[in-house]
Design an enzyme around this catalytic site. Structure first.
Site, short mmCIF file in Angstrom:
data_model
loop_
_atom_site.label_atom_id
_atom_site.label_comp_id
_atom_site.label_asym_id
_atom_site.label_seq_id
_atom_site.Cartn_x
_atom_site.Cartn_y
_atom_site.Cartn_z
N GLU A 80 0.84 -1.21 0.00
CA GLU A 80 0.00 0.00 0.00
C GLU A 80 0.87 1.25 0.00
O GLU A 80 1.99 1.23 0.49
CB GLU A 80 -0.85 0.03 1.28
N ASP A 81 0.31 2.34 -0.52
CA ASP A 81 1.01 3.61 -0.44
C ASP A 81 0.92 4.18 0.98
O ASP A 81 1.90 4.63 1.55
CB ASP A 81 0.45 4.62 -1.46
N ASP A 96 -4.24 5.02 6.43
CA ASP A 96 -4.77 6.21 7.09
C ASP A 96 -5.71 5.75 8.21
O ASP A 96 -5.26 5.45 9.31
CB ASP A 96 -5.46 7.04 6.01
N PHE A 149 -2.62 15.66 5.01
CA PHE A 149 -2.79 15.11 3.67
C PHE A 149 -1.51 15.26 2.85
O PHE A 149 -0.89 16.33 2.85
CB PHE A 149 -3.96 15.80 2.95
N ARG A 153 0.17 12.31 -8.80
CA ARG A 153 0.76 10.98 -8.61
C ARG A 153 2.16 10.88 -9.20
O ARG A 153 2.97 10.07 -8.76
CB ARG A 153 -0.11 9.91 -9.26
P1 IMP Z 1 -7.81 4.37 4.71
O1 IMP Z 1 -8.80 3.36 4.23
O2 IMP Z 1 -8.47 5.47 5.48
O3 IMP Z 1 -6.66 3.76 5.50
O4 IMP Z 1 -7.21 5.10 3.47
C1 IMP Z 1 -6.38 4.45 2.63
C2 IMP Z 1 -6.32 5.06 1.25
O5 IMP Z 1 -6.71 6.44 1.18
C3 IMP Z 1 -4.87 5.03 0.84
O6 IMP Z 1 -4.56 3.82 0.22
C4 IMP Z 1 -4.76 6.21 -0.08
O7 IMP Z 1 -5.05 5.80 -1.40
C5 IMP Z 1 -5.79 7.19 0.43
N1 IMP Z 1 -5.15 8.21 1.31
C6 IMP Z 1 -5.12 8.25 2.65
N2 IMP Z 1 -4.45 9.31 3.12
C7 IMP Z 1 -4.01 9.97 2.02
C8 IMP Z 1 -3.22 11.16 1.82
O8 IMP Z 1 -2.75 11.84 2.75
N3 IMP Z 1 -2.98 11.50 0.53
C9 IMP Z 1 -3.44 10.78 -0.54
N4 IMP Z 1 -4.18 9.68 -0.41
C10 IMP Z 1 -4.47 9.27 0.86
MG MG Z 2 -3.76 3.32 -1.54
#
Ligand code: IMP
Ligand code: MG
Length: 175
Positions: free
Chosen positions: A100-101, A104, A153, A166
């Site tokens: 994963e990138d 969050d 963010f 990206r």
């Molecule tokens: P989660 O489900 O809340 O953990 O969010 C995960 C996904 O949201 C990540 O795989 C990202 O693609 C996107 N995401 C979360 N935080 C950021 C950020 O700060 N910048 C860009 N994309 C984000």
């Molecule tokens: Mg992601």
């Protein structure tokens, strides 16, 4: 500083620092798997750049595939995850590394772990370039974390703001 749509972003983690850390992560994964094969699953779209660099730093036999989910709208998590492209590879009895990138809230990763578990792998590890510990609300374990970052963010190195940014080779954070 870079402008993307209506927002301005300032430099955060340099391309050089990312490269160094990803080399370390690759070495750690190579040591842990000590020659055993793994399937790396890149989470689209955000992980494409990290996966590309990580795979080149892991010295074990590997298969590479992708999965696509979406949870974000603009700069906010929507609270729901959708699968947009499923897994095509057989994972039964294999070792899987989900790549994963950024983790969050952890909602996407929780959903992904459940999807992968259904395919009966013998082991699942998670590698995420970034982790926002203060945003994490789901109880999940990330085995390999590149950087723990504050709850701000970020864009670049695969990550987007509303679809753009990206291609930036380094990470930027919202000004
Ligand atoms: P989660 O489900 O809340 O953990 O969010 C995960 C996904 O949201 C990540 O795989 C990202 O693609 C996107 N995401 C979360 N935080 C950021 C950020 O700060 N910048 C860009 N994309 C984000
Ligand atoms: Mg992601």
């Amino acid at each position: 500083m870079v402008s993307i749509k209506d927002k301005e972003f300032i430099p955060y983690i340099s391309a050089h620092a990312l490269k160094k850390r990803i080399e370390e992560m690759g070495n750690e994964i190579s040591n842990d798997f000590s020659g055993n094969p793994a399937v790396l699953i890149g989470v689209l779209n955000g992980a494409f750049m990290f996966l590309s660099d990580l795979t080149r730093n892991i010295k074990i036999p590997m298969e590479v595939t992708f999965i696509k989910v979406a949870s974000y709208i603009g700069t906010e998590s929507s609270g729901a995850v959708k699968s947009l492209m499923g897994l095509d590879l057989d994972l039964e009895g294999k070792s899987v590394i989900l790549v994963e990138d950024i983790v969050d809230t952890g909602l996407s990763m929780k959903f992904l772990l459940e999807l992968v578990k259904e395919k009966k792998p013998n082991k699942i590890a998670v590698a995420s370039l970034l982790l926002k510990p203060d945003a994490l609300v789901h109880d999940i374990k990330i085995d390999y974390v590149g950087f723990e970052i504050p709850n701000r963010f970020v864009v670049g190195y695969g990550m987007d703001y509303d679809g753009f940014g990206r291609n930036l080779p380094a990470l930027y954070q919202l000004k």
